[in-house]
Design a protein around this motif. Structure first.
Motif: not given
Lengths: 191, 190
Positions: B114-116, B118
């Motif tokens: 999920x971080x990439x 965002x």
């Protein structure tokens, strides 16, 4: 506090948290994805209250929960920084400015909507907010590239293209990327 | 007790809107225009316009302004708090779970995915906003003629200066306020 790793925070922290969040909410035209980079700029880059990684984690969670993304992000980040008092502080600092601004504006709706000065002010602030998002985006992309991990970079590029060029639904993208992470990115090198 | 109805109805909107401020608009419209007839459609479009123009999260702006139009200041407080309360309870619940179980490998995997995502979404928002600030439209890619017609050198100047200030780590609030005032000054010079 039930969670042991929440640090002790003094009254100075709450004042700084309230003021910075309040001012960001009060002067940022354009909604959630504009406010979040600014919260990150304050909490992470200026005050060092949070790490880059956990901020992005929490923003991802905020994005996938019901409600307003900026409000969710403020609550989650506030909780991470200082438990329930932190969450409440961040929540009220986010919703008070619109409450005050719109109370005033609705009294003077016609003046507001027609005033060229107000338009210029809002347009200028929008340009400022744009510069700030670009700044945060550049930093984040740079950090991601520096890690030299192919899969997360592919997710970044793929998600961007799907959202920006093909208009794929945000929720769907978040779910897909979560599943990809679950299947492919459990190794310690990706943490 | 109109404000209690407002609180309850906006709590439902807050619970069922997924995907941010714009996603809440149809739900708010269904409630205040179609179900309760508190506002006409044209008044609701005013609500939408004002919410986008004014600072703050769009969904909260809309709830505040709609509540104000329906029942004055108590109405706006009730609608705003109603809108935010499901988020608050759900987020606290998730934050708790997170603090306890966030270290488990599988959950870390999901977050690593999920971080990439965002970062990608922030980039997409940034480009839409550049287009909106410089050319007056969120459409992208623009045709060359539309780009030329809509191009605003003053806004470009403000954006570049603000970007330089941001690189030099000037306080975020000063950048926003300064850009607004600079916009007024440039506009008045003609």
């Amino acid at each position: 506090m039930p969670d042991k790793d929440l640090p002790e925070r003094g009254s100075h922290f709450y004042r700084a948290l309230f003021c910075s969040t309040f001012l960001i909410s009060a002067f940022t035209v354009g909604g959630g994805f504009v406010i979040i980079p600014l919260l990150k700029a304050k909490y992470v880059d200026e005050y060092g209250w949070l790490e880059d990684e956990e901020t992005l984690n929490l923003v991802a969670v905020a994005q996938s929960m019901p409600g307003v993304v900026a409000v969710n992000a403020a609550i989650l980040l506030g909780y991470r920084m200082a438990g329930i008092p932190g969450a409440l502080t961040a929540l009220f600092a986010t919703i008070l400015p619109p409450l005050i601004t719109l109370s005033v504006i609705s009294q003077a709706y016609d003046f507001f909507i027609q005033s060229p000065l107000v338009r210029l002010l809002l347009k200028g602030m929008q340009c400022g907010a744009t510069a700030l998002i670009v700044n945060v985006a550049v930093d984040l992309v740079y950090k991601q590239c520096k890690k030299k991990l192919a899969l997360p970079l592919a997710i970044l590029v793929g998600t961007f293209a799907a959202n920006f060029f093909f208009g794929v639904n945000l929720m769907l993208l978040v779910v897909i990327d979560g599943i990809l992470g679950l299947l492919l990115l459990c190794g310690p090198e990706y943490d | 007790m109109l404000w209690m109805v407002l609180f309850w109805e906006f709590a439902k909107v807050g619970l069922f809107c997924v995907g941010g401020g714009y996603a809440s608009m149809p739900l708010i419209q269904a409630c205040v225009v179609d179900d309760y007839h508190w506002l006409t459609l044209s008044e609701f479009i005013d609500v939408f316009t004002i919410s986008q123009m004014t600072p703050g999260p769009i969904g909260i702006n809309a709830a505040t302004f709609a509540g104000m139009k329906v029942a004055g200041f108590p109405g706006s407080v009730a609608a705003t708090l109603g809108f935010a309360s499901p988020s608050f309870l759900l987020c606290l619940f998730v934050a708790r779970l997170f603090a306890r179980y966030g270290n488990i490998g599988r959950i870390r995997g999901v977050l690593n995915g999920l971080r990439p995502a965002v970062v990608a979404l922030i980039c997409a928002a940034g480009i839409s906003f550049i287009s909106l600030s410089l050319f007056g439209t969120e459409q992208f890619p623009l045709e060359a003629a539309a780009m030329k017609a809509g191009f605003d050198p003053k806004n470009t100047l403000i954006l570049v200066l603000a970007l330089i200030a941001a690189r030099r780590k000037v306080n975020v609030i000063y950048i926003l306020l300064g850009s607004g005032l600079f916009g007024v000054a440039l506009g008045m010079m003609g």
